[in-house]
Structure formats: structure tokens, C-alpha cells
Motif scaffolding. Structure first.
Motif, PDB file in Angstrom:
ATOM      1  N   ARG A 220      11.919 -15.818  -8.047  1.00  0.00           N
ATOM      2  CA  ARG A 220      11.346 -16.646  -9.119  1.00  0.00           C
ATOM      3  C   ARG A 220      10.045 -15.995  -9.577  1.00  0.00           C
ATOM      4  O   ARG A 220       9.061 -15.971  -8.837  1.00  0.00           O
ATOM      5  CB  ARG A 220      11.088 -18.074  -8.645  1.00  0.00           C
ATOM      6  N   ILE A 221      10.055 -15.453 -10.778  1.00  0.00           N
ATOM      7  CA  ILE A 221       8.872 -14.803 -11.338  1.00  0.00           C
ATOM      8  C   ILE A 221       8.176 -15.812 -12.240  1.00  0.00           C
ATOM      9  O   ILE A 221       8.762 -16.291 -13.221  1.00  0.00           O
ATOM     10  CB  ILE A 221       9.256 -13.539 -12.121  1.00  0.00           C
ATOM     11  N   VAL A 222       6.933 -16.141 -11.914  1.00  0.00           N
ATOM     12  CA  VAL A 222       6.204 -17.179 -12.642  1.00  0.00           C
ATOM     13  C   VAL A 222       4.971 -16.586 -13.311  1.00  0.00           C
ATOM     14  O   VAL A 222       4.534 -15.470 -12.995  1.00  0.00           O
ATOM     15  CB  VAL A 222       5.795 -18.328 -11.690  1.00  0.00           C
ATOM     16  N   ALA A 223       4.407 -17.335 -14.245  1.00  0.00           N
ATOM     17  CA  ALA A 223       3.215 -16.895 -14.974  1.00  0.00           C
ATOM     18  C   ALA A 223       1.990 -16.969 -14.071  1.00  0.00           C
ATOM     19  O   ALA A 223       1.796 -17.949 -13.356  1.00  0.00           O
ATOM     20  CB  ALA A 223       3.009 -17.763 -16.209  1.00  0.00           C
ATOM     21  N   VAL A 224       1.165 -15.932 -14.117  1.00  0.00           N
ATOM     22  CA  VAL A 224      -0.033 -15.886 -13.282  1.00  0.00           C
ATOM     23  C   VAL A 224      -1.214 -16.579 -13.958  1.00  0.00           C
ATOM     24  O   VAL A 224      -2.235 -16.833 -13.318  1.00  0.00           O
ATOM     25  CB  VAL A 224      -0.400 -14.431 -12.945  1.00  0.00           C
ATOM     26  N   SER A 225      -1.089 -16.877 -15.252  1.00  0.00           N
ATOM     27  CA  SER A 225      -2.166 -17.571 -15.964  1.00  0.00           C
ATOM     28  C   SER A 225      -1.602 -18.143 -17.260  1.00  0.00           C
ATOM     29  O   SER A 225      -0.457 -17.868 -17.637  1.00  0.00           O
ATOM     30  CB  SER A 225      -3.328 -16.618 -16.270  1.00  0.00           C
ATOM     31  N   ASP A 226      -2.403 -18.949 -17.921  1.00  0.00           N
ATOM     32  CA  ASP A 226      -2.025 -19.436 -19.249  1.00  0.00           C
ATOM     33  C   ASP A 226      -2.057 -18.274 -20.237  1.00  0.00           C
ATOM     34  O   ASP A 226      -2.933 -17.405 -20.160  1.00  0.00           O
ATOM     35  CB  ASP A 226      -2.982 -20.525 -19.721  1.00  0.00           C
ATOM     36  N   GLY A 227      -1.112 -18.262 -21.171  1.00  0.00           N
ATOM     37  CA  GLY A 227      -1.124 -17.186 -22.154  1.00  0.00           C
ATOM     38  C   GLY A 227       0.146 -17.153 -22.979  1.00  0.00           C
ATOM     39  O   GLY A 227       0.994 -18.054 -22.903  1.00  0.00           O
ATOM     40  N   TYR A 228       0.270 -16.083 -23.762  1.00  0.00           N
ATOM     41  CA  TYR A 228       1.401 -15.906 -24.668  1.00  0.00           C
ATOM     42  C   TYR A 228       2.270 -14.740 -24.192  1.00  0.00           C
ATOM     43  O   TYR A 228       1.756 -13.702 -23.780  1.00  0.00           O
ATOM     44  CB  TYR A 228       0.910 -15.649 -26.093  1.00  0.00           C
ATOM     45  N   ILE A 229       3.577 -14.937 -24.284  1.00  0.00           N
ATOM     46  CA  ILE A 229       4.527 -13.911 -23.886  1.00  0.00           C
ATOM     47  C   ILE A 229       4.683 -12.897 -25.021  1.00  0.00           C
ATOM     48  O   ILE A 229       4.801 -13.270 -26.193  1.00  0.00           O
ATOM     49  CB  ILE A 229       5.899 -14.525 -23.554  1.00  0.00           C
ATOM     50  N   THR A 230       4.688 -11.624 -24.673  1.00  0.00           N
ATOM     51  CA  THR A 230       4.913 -10.580 -25.660  1.00  0.00           C
ATOM     52  C   THR A 230       5.585  -9.393 -24.992  1.00  0.00           C
ATOM     53  O   THR A 230       5.625  -9.286 -23.767  1.00  0.00           O
ATOM     54  CB  THR A 230       3.577 -10.147 -26.306  1.00  0.00           C
ATOM     55  N   LYS A 231       6.147  -8.513 -25.791  1.00  0.00           N
ATOM     56  CA  LYS A 231       6.818  -7.288 -25.314  1.00  0.00           C
ATOM     57  C   LYS A 231       7.906  -7.605 -24.291  1.00  0.00           C
ATOM     58  O   LYS A 231       8.060  -6.901 -23.290  1.00  0.00           O
ATOM     59  CB  LYS A 231       5.791  -6.318 -24.719  1.00  0.00           C
ATOM     60  N   LYS A 232       8.664  -8.661 -24.521  1.00  0.00           N
ATOM     61  CA  LYS A 232       9.756  -9.023 -23.601  1.00  0.00           C
ATOM     62  C   LYS A 232      10.875  -7.999 -23.719  1.00  0.00           C
ATOM     63  O   LYS A 232      11.383  -7.732 -24.815  1.00  0.00           O
ATOM     64  CB  LYS A 232      10.276 -10.418 -23.911  1.00  0.00           C
ATOM     65  N   SER A 233      11.274  -7.432 -22.593  1.00  0.00           N
ATOM     66  CA  SER A 233      12.305  -6.389 -22.601  1.00  0.00           C
ATOM     67  C   SER A 233      13.373  -6.651 -21.546  1.00  0.00           C
ATOM     68  O   SER A 233      13.999  -5.714 -21.063  1.00  0.00           O
ATOM     69  CB  SER A 233      11.660  -5.022 -22.342  1.00  0.00           C
ATOM     70  N   VAL A 234      13.582  -7.898 -21.171  1.00  0.00           N
ATOM     71  CA  VAL A 234      14.565  -8.229 -20.134  1.00  0.00           C
ATOM     72  C   VAL A 234      15.509  -9.298 -20.667  1.00  0.00           C
ATOM     73  O   VAL A 234      15.100 -10.179 -21.422  1.00  0.00           O
ATOM     74  CB  VAL A 234      13.861  -8.713 -18.847  1.00  0.00           C
ATOM     75  N   GLU A 235      16.762  -9.172 -20.270  1.00  0.00           N
ATOM     76  CA  GLU A 235      17.782 -10.129 -20.674  1.00  0.00           C
ATOM     77  C   GLU A 235      18.637 -10.481 -19.467  1.00  0.00           C
ATOM     78  O   GLU A 235      18.715  -9.705 -18.496  1.00  0.00           O
ATOM     79  CB  GLU A 235      18.670  -9.555 -21.790  1.00  0.00           C
ATOM     80  N   PRO A 236      19.288 -11.635 -19.468  1.00  0.00           N
ATOM     81  CA  PRO A 236      20.169 -11.992 -18.350  1.00  0.00           C
ATOM     82  C   PRO A 236      21.258 -10.939 -18.154  1.00  0.00           C
ATOM     83  O   PRO A 236      21.832 -10.421 -19.111  1.00  0.00           O
ATOM     84  CB  PRO A 236      20.769 -13.336 -18.788  1.00  0.00           C
ATOM     85  N   GLY A 237      21.520 -10.608 -16.898  1.00  0.00           N
ATOM     86  CA  GLY A 237      22.512  -9.591 -16.574  1.00  0.00           C
ATOM     87  C   GLY A 237      21.919  -8.231 -16.303  1.00  0.00           C
ATOM     88  O   GLY A 237      22.601  -7.357 -15.742  1.00  0.00           O
ATOM     89  N   ASN A 238      20.653  -8.012 -16.695  1.00  0.00           N
ATOM     90  CA  ASN A 238      20.004  -6.738 -16.388  1.00  0.00           C
ATOM     91  C   ASN A 238      19.742  -6.622 -14.889  1.00  0.00           C
ATOM     92  O   ASN A 238      19.457  -7.620 -14.224  1.00  0.00           O
ATOM     93  CB  ASN A 238      18.683  -6.606 -17.138  1.00  0.00           C
ATOM     94  N   TYR A 239      19.821  -5.411 -14.380  1.00  0.00           N
ATOM     95  CA  TYR A 239      19.454  -5.151 -12.981  1.00  0.00           C
ATOM     96  C   TYR A 239      18.078  -4.501 -12.993  1.00  0.00           C
ATOM     97  O   TYR A 239      17.888  -3.428 -13.570  1.00  0.00           O
ATOM     98  CB  TYR A 239      20.466  -4.231 -12.299  1.00  0.00           C
ATOM     99  N   VAL A 240      17.115  -5.149 -12.394  1.00  0.00           N
ATOM    100  CA  VAL A 240      15.733  -4.685 -12.458  1.00  0.00           C
ATOM    101  C   VAL A 240      15.319  -4.080 -11.129  1.00  0.00           C
ATOM    102  O   VAL A 240      15.848  -4.434 -10.066  1.00  0.00           O
ATOM    103  CB  VAL A 240      14.786  -5.839 -12.834  1.00  0.00           C
ATOM    104  N   GLN A 241      14.366  -3.178 -11.199  1.00  0.00           N
ATOM    105  CA  GLN A 241      13.820  -2.508 -10.027  1.00  0.00           C
ATOM    106  C   GLN A 241      12.379  -2.955  -9.801  1.00  0.00           C
ATOM    107  O   GLN A 241      11.720  -3.434 -10.724  1.00  0.00           O
ATOM    108  CB  GLN A 241      13.870  -0.985 -10.217  1.00  0.00           C
ATOM    109  N   PRO A 242      11.869  -2.806  -8.576  1.00  0.00           N
ATOM    110  CA  PRO A 242      10.471  -3.179  -8.317  1.00  0.00           C
ATOM    111  C   PRO A 242       9.507  -2.387  -9.198  1.00  0.00           C
ATOM    112  O   PRO A 242       9.628  -1.170  -9.328  1.00  0.00           O
ATOM    113  CB  PRO A 242      10.288  -2.831  -6.833  1.00  0.00           C
TER     114      PRO A 242
END
Length: 359
Positions: A220-242
Motif C-alpha cells: 500500500r503506497i500512500v501519500a507522505v504529505s498533502d499535495g497534488y499528483i503529477t507525472k503519473k506513469s503507472v497503470e494497473p497491471g504494470n510490474y514495478v521494481q523498487p
């Protein structure tokens, strides 16, 4: 009706007076322009000392790069670009299947380690009892040997009997060593160290379980502070690395202005001085702030390729020093300012006209 006399002056016959000629009028107008220009020039010069301005300034803020800490398949993305989120809101949910199984395996291993530790503890107690028995046998063998030596000295018993008692003592000593080695093996199996700590197996399994639960929480990746999301480059089904960037979180709560002033403008600039600035995106609006700090060096000194003035031909160039200006939140209640916007800040040094002139 006005006529000119012999000296070229205009004469007003009706009023009987004289008017100025063209040359005199031109001289008066030129004098007025010179005085006005001088006053305006002094005013601008004084203002340049009390109002330090530059157009080389931009809005900046904290930009948090959101990434995964574990390799996993993306199950759900809960946000979209430019969405406002609060601290703790879910951003991305990763597949928990693998990490849930690892946590359950670690929990089972912990239970098994606890059962094994109970059996090992029983073996250790048995080994300790064997050591105690061997010590008692050795003590008895030494007592019997001393008694036999006294009787042999009085020629009451034969040497053969004395030799048998010596052998019995040696056997008792070997049995004691053997039982002590068995006790140490039982301690090692149980996980006891020389400092007396025990249950090393249990501690190891507990650590593995804690690590598995921690990895499970990273799904579960959560927001570390209040703010606006930008430069989103992830979609469901993607396999992500650390460490793979998934999106950026821009906090506008504590934005600031970075103003690159010429070094010659910073003579009277001090932290805490008031600042007024305008933004190109909102003409007519004025924002406030204060000087927070001055950078420890010029922008060129910390660039990727800093100048090497000691080599080649030297050409003096006026350097710019970044000045950090904190934005007054009350002047931007609706968070209109965005990262990267062009700003024209004016630092109010607070110097009076007399101080500028050195009076």
C-alpha cells in the motif's frame, strides 16, 4: 493685439505688458525638464537602493517522488493527474498474494521454532543433570582414592586396589568432560550464547516474520504529505521494481521563491526583510513574503561545470546569488501559485532617504 518691438519682445497692446520671447520660453521649459529629470533620476536611484528587484525568479516547492519499495504487480491506482490528496491517502495498491504467503510461512516457521526450542530446552536440562551426576561421581572417586592412598601407605591394601581407584578417578574425569561437551552442544542447539541469551532460533524467526509483515505493508503506497499528483506513469497491471518512479507529489503548502539576484544588488539584503512580488500568470495581483536565506555561493559555483578562472583568459561576469524567499500563506489562500511560475520579487530593505544618501 500683440506686436513685437525692436528688441524682439512680444508686446500686449491691450494690457500694456510684455511677454517672453520664444528663446526665453524654451529656456524655461528646458530648465523645468532638467529639474524634473533630475528629481526623477534621484527618486529612481534611491528606489533602486530601497526596493531590490529582479525578474530572474521562480516558484519552487517540495516535490516528492513516489516509488515502490518492493517488486510487485500493480493491482489498483487510486489517483489521477492533478488530483489533490491528503497525507496518508492511498495512491497505489500492489498485489499482496506473494507477500501474504511469505508472512504466513514466516508465522508457521516461528511456531515450529518455538516447539523445537521447547524440546531443545528439555535436552539441555537432561545434559545439565548428566553433568551434575558426572561431578558427583568424580568427587566420590577422588574421596575413594585419597582413602586408598592412606591405607596403602599403612600397607593395609595392595597396590592393585590403589591402581583401580586411580583408574576410576580418571574415568570419572573423562565422563565429566563428555557430559560438559554434551551440555554445550545442547546450549548451541537451543541458541544460548556465552552471555546467557537464549531462544536464538525463535528470535530469528520473529525477525523473519517482522520483515515479511513489513514487506506486506509496502503493498500500500500512500501519500507522505498533502499535495497534488503529477507525472503519473503507472497503470494497473504494470510490474514495478523498487525505486521505480510512479508519480510525483507536489506540496504547495510551503512553497518558496528562488530569486537569482546580481551580487551587486545584495549589499543591503538581510534575512527577514519584507518582499512583495507579482506573478506573470496573475497580472494585477500582489503577493507577500520575506527573505528566508541567501545561498552559500553563486549559482555558477555549484553548477555542473563551474568556471575555472585560474586558467585561460579571465572575463569578469557579474554573478547571481540565489535568494530563498518564504511566501506568506495569507497572501495566497487559494494556492494559486504553481511550481515554476515566473516571479518578479521586490525586496524592501527598509532604508530611509537619509540612509541612502549617507546623511
Amino acid at each position: 493685439m500683440a506686436e513685437e518691438n525692436g528688441n524682439g519682445q512680444a508686446v500686449d497692446e491691450k494690457n500694456g505688458g510684455k511677454r517672453l520671447n520664444k528663446r526665453q520660453r524654451g529656456a524655461i521649459i528646458l530648465a523645468i525638464l532638467c529639474i524634473g529629470s533630475a528629481v526623477f533620476g534621484v527618486h529612481q536611484w534611491v528606489k533602486s537602493k530601497t526596493h531590490i528587484e529582479t525578474d530572474n525568479a521562480f516558484i519552487e516547492s517540495h516535490v516528492h517522488s513516489v516509488s515502490s519499495r518492493i517488486p510487485a504487480l500493480v493491482k489498483r491506482v487510486a489517483v489521477v493527474d492533478n488530483q489533490f490528496v491528503h497525507k496518508g491517502d492511498l495512491l497505489v495498491e500492489l498485489d499482496t498474494s506473494d507477500y501474504q504467503a511469505r508472512a504466513e510461512t514466516a508465522a508457521a516457521a516461528l511456531d515450529l521454532a518455538r516447539n523445537e526450542t521447547a524440546g531443545d530446552a528439555a535436552q539441555l536440562e537432561g545434559a545439565r543433570a548428566t553433568v551434575g551426576l558426572a561431578k558427583a561421581r568424580l568427587e566420590q572417586a577422588e574421596i575413594d582414592l585419597k582413602r586408598a592412598e592412606a591405607l596403602f601407605a599403612k600397607e593395609v591394601i595392595p597396590r592393585e586396589q590403589l591402581d583401580k581407584l586411580k583408574t576410576a578417578r580418571t574415568v570419572a574425569q573423562m565422563q565429566l568432560r563428555e557430559s560438559q561437551e554434551g551440555e554445550r552442544r545442547a546450549q548451541a542447539t537451543l541458541g544460548m550464547t556465552s552471555q546467557g541469551k537464549k531462544d536464538a532460533k525463535v528470535a530469528q524467526r520473529q525477525s523473519q516474520l517482522a520483515e515479511a509483515k513489513l514487506s506486506l505493508s509496502y503493498t500500500r503506497i500512500v501519500a507522505v504529505s498533502d499535495g497534488y499528483i503529477t507525472k503519473k506513469s503507472v497503470e494497473p497491471g504494470n510490474y514495478v521494481q523498487p525505486g521505480q518512479p510512479l508519480m510525483a507529489l507536489v506540496s504547495l503548502q510551503d512553497s518558496w521563491v528562488t530569486a537569482n539576484y546580481k551580487e551587486s544588488q545584495l549589499t543591503d539584503v538581510r534575512p527577514g526583510q519584507r518582499v512583495e512580488f507579482s506573478v506573470d500568470a496573475y497580472p494585477g495581483l500582489s503577493f507577500r513574503g520575506n527573505v528566508e536565506s541567501l545561498m552559500a555561493g553563486t549559482g555558477a559555483a555549484f553548477s555542473l561545470l563551474p568556471p575555472e578562472n585560474a586558467t585561460g583568459n579571465y572575463v569578469k561576469v557579474v554573478q547571481r546569488v540565489p535568494v530563498r524567499i518564504a511566501i506568506d500563506a495569507a497572501s495566497d489562500p487559494n494556492h494559486l501559485l504553481r511550481v515554476g511560475m515566473s516571479v518578479v520579487p521586490t525586496i524592501l530593505t527598509g532604508k530611509s532617504f537619509r540612509q541612502v544618501l549617507g546623511l
